[in-house]
Design an enzyme around this catalytic site. Sequence first.
Site, PDB file in Angstrom:
ATOM      1  CG  LEU A  63      -2.173  -0.754   1.158  1.00  0.00           C
ATOM      2  CD1 LEU A  63      -2.813  -0.967   2.771  1.00  0.00           C
ATOM      3  CD2 LEU A  63      -3.082  -0.240   0.305  1.00  0.00           C
ATOM      4  CB  SER A  64       0.978   4.354  -2.107  1.00  0.00           C
ATOM      5  OG  SER A  64       1.579   3.488  -3.323  1.00  0.00           O
ATOM      6  CB  ALA A  65       2.337   7.213   2.138  1.00  0.00           C
TER       7      ALA A  65
END
Length: 377
Positions: A63-65
């Site tokens: 998951l990206s930030a």
Amino acid sequence: MGGAVSAGEDNDELIDNLKEAQYIRSDLVEHAFRAIDRADYYLEEFRDSAYKDLAWRHGNIHLSAPCIYSEVMEALDLQPGLSFLNLGSGTGYLSTMVGLILGPFGVNHGVELHEDVIEYAYQKLDFFIKTNDSFDRFEFCEPSFVVGNCLEIAPESRQYDRVYCGAGVQREHEDYMKKLLKVGGILVLPLEEKLTKITRTGYNTWETRKIIAVSFAPLVLPKHRENGKPRAVSLPAMFEVRSLQDLARITIRHILKKSGSGSLPLPRRTGLKRRNHLKQRREHRDTPLLTNSYLFMSRLIPGPMDNNNNQSSTDNEDEDEDCRRVCEQLEEKDENERRNEGSILVIETPVNLLRERILSLPLPEPLKMYLLYYREK
């Protein structure tokens, strides 16, 4: 990548922080972020890290930030009915938020390299549909995922209104990505360490805008088969012919949502503010409060005397009454603040009005369950 905003205690507080830092700027994007709890896309043992503004990876799951997803969602300029392609769709978190905006007549496709991640994404999608009340507050475009390398999509494949790539793209693949866009479409991708928005303004014309500096893992290059040819990725059908039964369900749910007092309300937090904000507000109040106390105390200094050098009894009585009143107010404020400081956030559980309306219809139970997409309460 991340760390641009403070961590939250829950999903709503994380969104509050993203709004305050201007990463989330539109109501449409805010509602989509609040509708889906980011922690639901983490493995159970890592949920404590879900509300930090940091990327997360475990094996192939990634998951990206939150600040990156916020900028992506804002840059895509999503609208109901558009077609969307997510290259490197991962857990399906972003695709699910996008589906809340596209509505039932949009197109929501994803291409993911790892088959185990596709299985994970479908598990999370099924959990969202069956258990999250936000599914009933929005008209949803369910995402479809296929396994494959996004660099192996056939060049004659269909084009999309919106495209996002979740891996670092080098200049040699920029034109390949652009060809996936319709005229008027928007492509958002990390291009040479910069999150970039590219708008196709004509058949051979483009507008490019750099958004923020980012750090993404690079695209995985295709592996050629024994015959030397890459494997072609088959995308899902762009527009499937819906059954009359399915269209009737969409229409009935839409009418029920709009009936009564308009569209169904979004869940809202109620009760006490979180503790650190309470402290900040109290610190800002302390100075004028102390000033008022000193002003009040100055009134206890003997005032002007009458002609007989005796203080007016009426004035003394008034000042005594003022003293009691102000002291009571200060004590009440202190007591309220002590009580609030030890309290926890109170979240009001909203009523699922659409579900209640469907269950109240004079229909057979199997038909009611069909209208509810067989969702659990």
